[in-house]
Enzyme design. Structure first.
Site, PDB file in Angstrom:
ATOM      1  CE  LYS A 115      10.557 121.936  20.009  1.00 49.45           C
ATOM      2  NZ  LYS A 115      10.345 122.943  18.981  1.00 49.45           N
TER       3      LYS A 115
ATOM      4  N   GLY B 216       4.923 121.720   9.743  1.00 48.54           N
ATOM      5  CA  GLY B 216       3.658 121.548  10.457  1.00 48.54           C
ATOM      6  C   GLY B 216       2.444 121.998   9.656  1.00 48.54           C
ATOM      7  CG  ASN B 217       2.825 124.785   6.284  1.00 48.72           C
ATOM      8  OD1 ASN B 217       3.816 124.075   6.392  1.00 48.72           O
ATOM      9  ND2 ASN B 217       2.571 125.474   5.195  1.00 48.72           N
TER      10      ASN B 217
ATOM     11  CE  LYS C  33      11.234 125.689   8.687  1.00 50.53           C
ATOM     12  NZ  LYS C  33      10.998 124.385   9.281  1.00 50.53           N
TER      13      LYS C  33
ATOM     14  CE  LYS D  55       9.834 119.674   9.148  1.00 52.22           C
ATOM     15  NZ  LYS D  55      10.276 121.027   9.472  1.00 52.22           N
TER      16      LYS D  55
END
Ligand code: ADP
Ligand code: MG
Length: 312
Positions: A133, A16-17, A274, A212
């Site tokens: 979520k 997102g960053n 991740k 994602k």
């Protein structure tokens, strides 16, 4: 254009960053400005690598959900449509940034494409029985009771809650493969992709969101990429994160990753997926997976001391 299958494939999953940094309002000007950091590095890397870019969409889809709440003059849009909208909007921004950066390098004919991506999920995925979520705006409890969808209490207030099922397969994997073989830079799987369920001959969108990082590793395995890179706002995975003992792990085997995950070093919804995605990639035979920060995309490709690098 000649097929260029001799170049290795690099998949970069942007966090997102890449678009909105912590503390920013998230204006389009800010998002374009932020994209220059990965854009310049990816443009240079594209000389040596075939490139696939995936990205998150949390704040962008959150804003669209808020807009749904603010306007009764037009029909409400379901989540699958909003995810499709963010794939278009963010894809456009990444494309136009990359286009500029490629031109700045004197590369005028590198083709770029953004692909609306479907990701198949399983209707029997346990996530549908237990949605976890939170998405979109926060509401006070009285308002939450009158909403037409389930909500969950969060520190910010009550938010809509949806399932986060596991990605089963990327519907457009063959298209993506062929495009990178022609040396297109492909932007796809935005926001984890549009979750769909196969019903007869049709794919129907469902109210859910796919992580994602997990969608990206699915794609990395299906397309057979050489380097799988997850880019976020920290240079790798740390143990004892947020404490005085915090330490970045530079090299991580699949076994060590599993052990640290089980010990709770990498929380669900941030570093957990991740590490799980990177470890899954090398466990399944992938050559190299890396978690690093936005500024170090280029460095992490050539310098093994950067980021958290996963080995079998
Ligand atoms: P992205 O938008 O890139 O997916 P996330 O916010 O989901 O980013 O995940 C990155 C964040 O994970 C970091 O900013 C950091 O605050 C947090 N984090 C949680 N645990 C760890 C850890 N063990 N090591 C590094 N970062 C961690
Ligand atoms: Mg995330």
């Amino acid at each position: 254009m000649d097929p260029n299958t001799s170049k290795p494939v690099l998949l970069i999953a942007l966090g997102g960053n890449a678009l909105i940094q912590k503390g920013q309002e998230g204006s389009i000007t800010e998002q374009f400005e932020n994209l220059r950091v990965p854009g310049q590095q990816i443009a240079r890397l594209s000389a040596e690598y075939r490139i696939i870019i995936t990205h998150g969409n949390g704040p962008q889809v959150g804003n669209l959900l808020l807009q749904q709440e603010c306007c009764d003059a037009v029909p409400k849009l379901p989540l699958e449509i909003l995810v499709a909208q963010t794939e278009g909007q963010i894809g456009y921004m990444i494309e136009s940034t990359l286009d500029q950066e490629l031109m700045a390098l004197g590369i005028d004919e590198r083709p770029l494409v953004t692909l609306i991506t479907y990701v198949v999920v399983d209707r029997n995925d346990p996530a549908f029985r237990n949605p976890t979520k939170p998405i979109g705006p926060a509401f006070p409890p009285e308002k939450a009771r009158s909403l037409p969808y389930p909500t969950v209490a969060t520190p910010k207030g009550h938010r809509r809650v949806v399932a986060s099922p596991r990605p089963v397969t990327i519907v457009e994997r063959r298209e993506i493969q062929r495009l990178i073989d022609m040396d297109f830079i492909v932007i796809c799987c935005g926001g984890g992709g549009i979750p769909v369920i196969r019903e007869g001959r049709a794919f129907n969108g469902v109210d859910a969101v796919i992580d994602k990082d997990l969608a990206s590793v699915r794609l990395a395995r299906e397309v057979g990429v050489d380097i799988f890179m997850i880019v976020t706002d920290v240079d790798g995975a740390q143990i004892d994160f947020g404490t005085e003992k915090a330490r970045r792990l530079n090299r991580l085997t699949v076994k060590e990753a599993a052990r640290y995950l089980a010990a709770g070093h990498f929380p669900e919804g941030s570093m957990g997926p991740k590490v799980a995605a990177a470890a899954e990639f090398v466990r399944a035979g992938g050559r190299r997976a890396v978690i690093t920060s936005l500024e170090k995309i280029e460095a992490a490709v050539s310098d093994p001391s950067v980021g958290t690098q996963f080995t079998p």
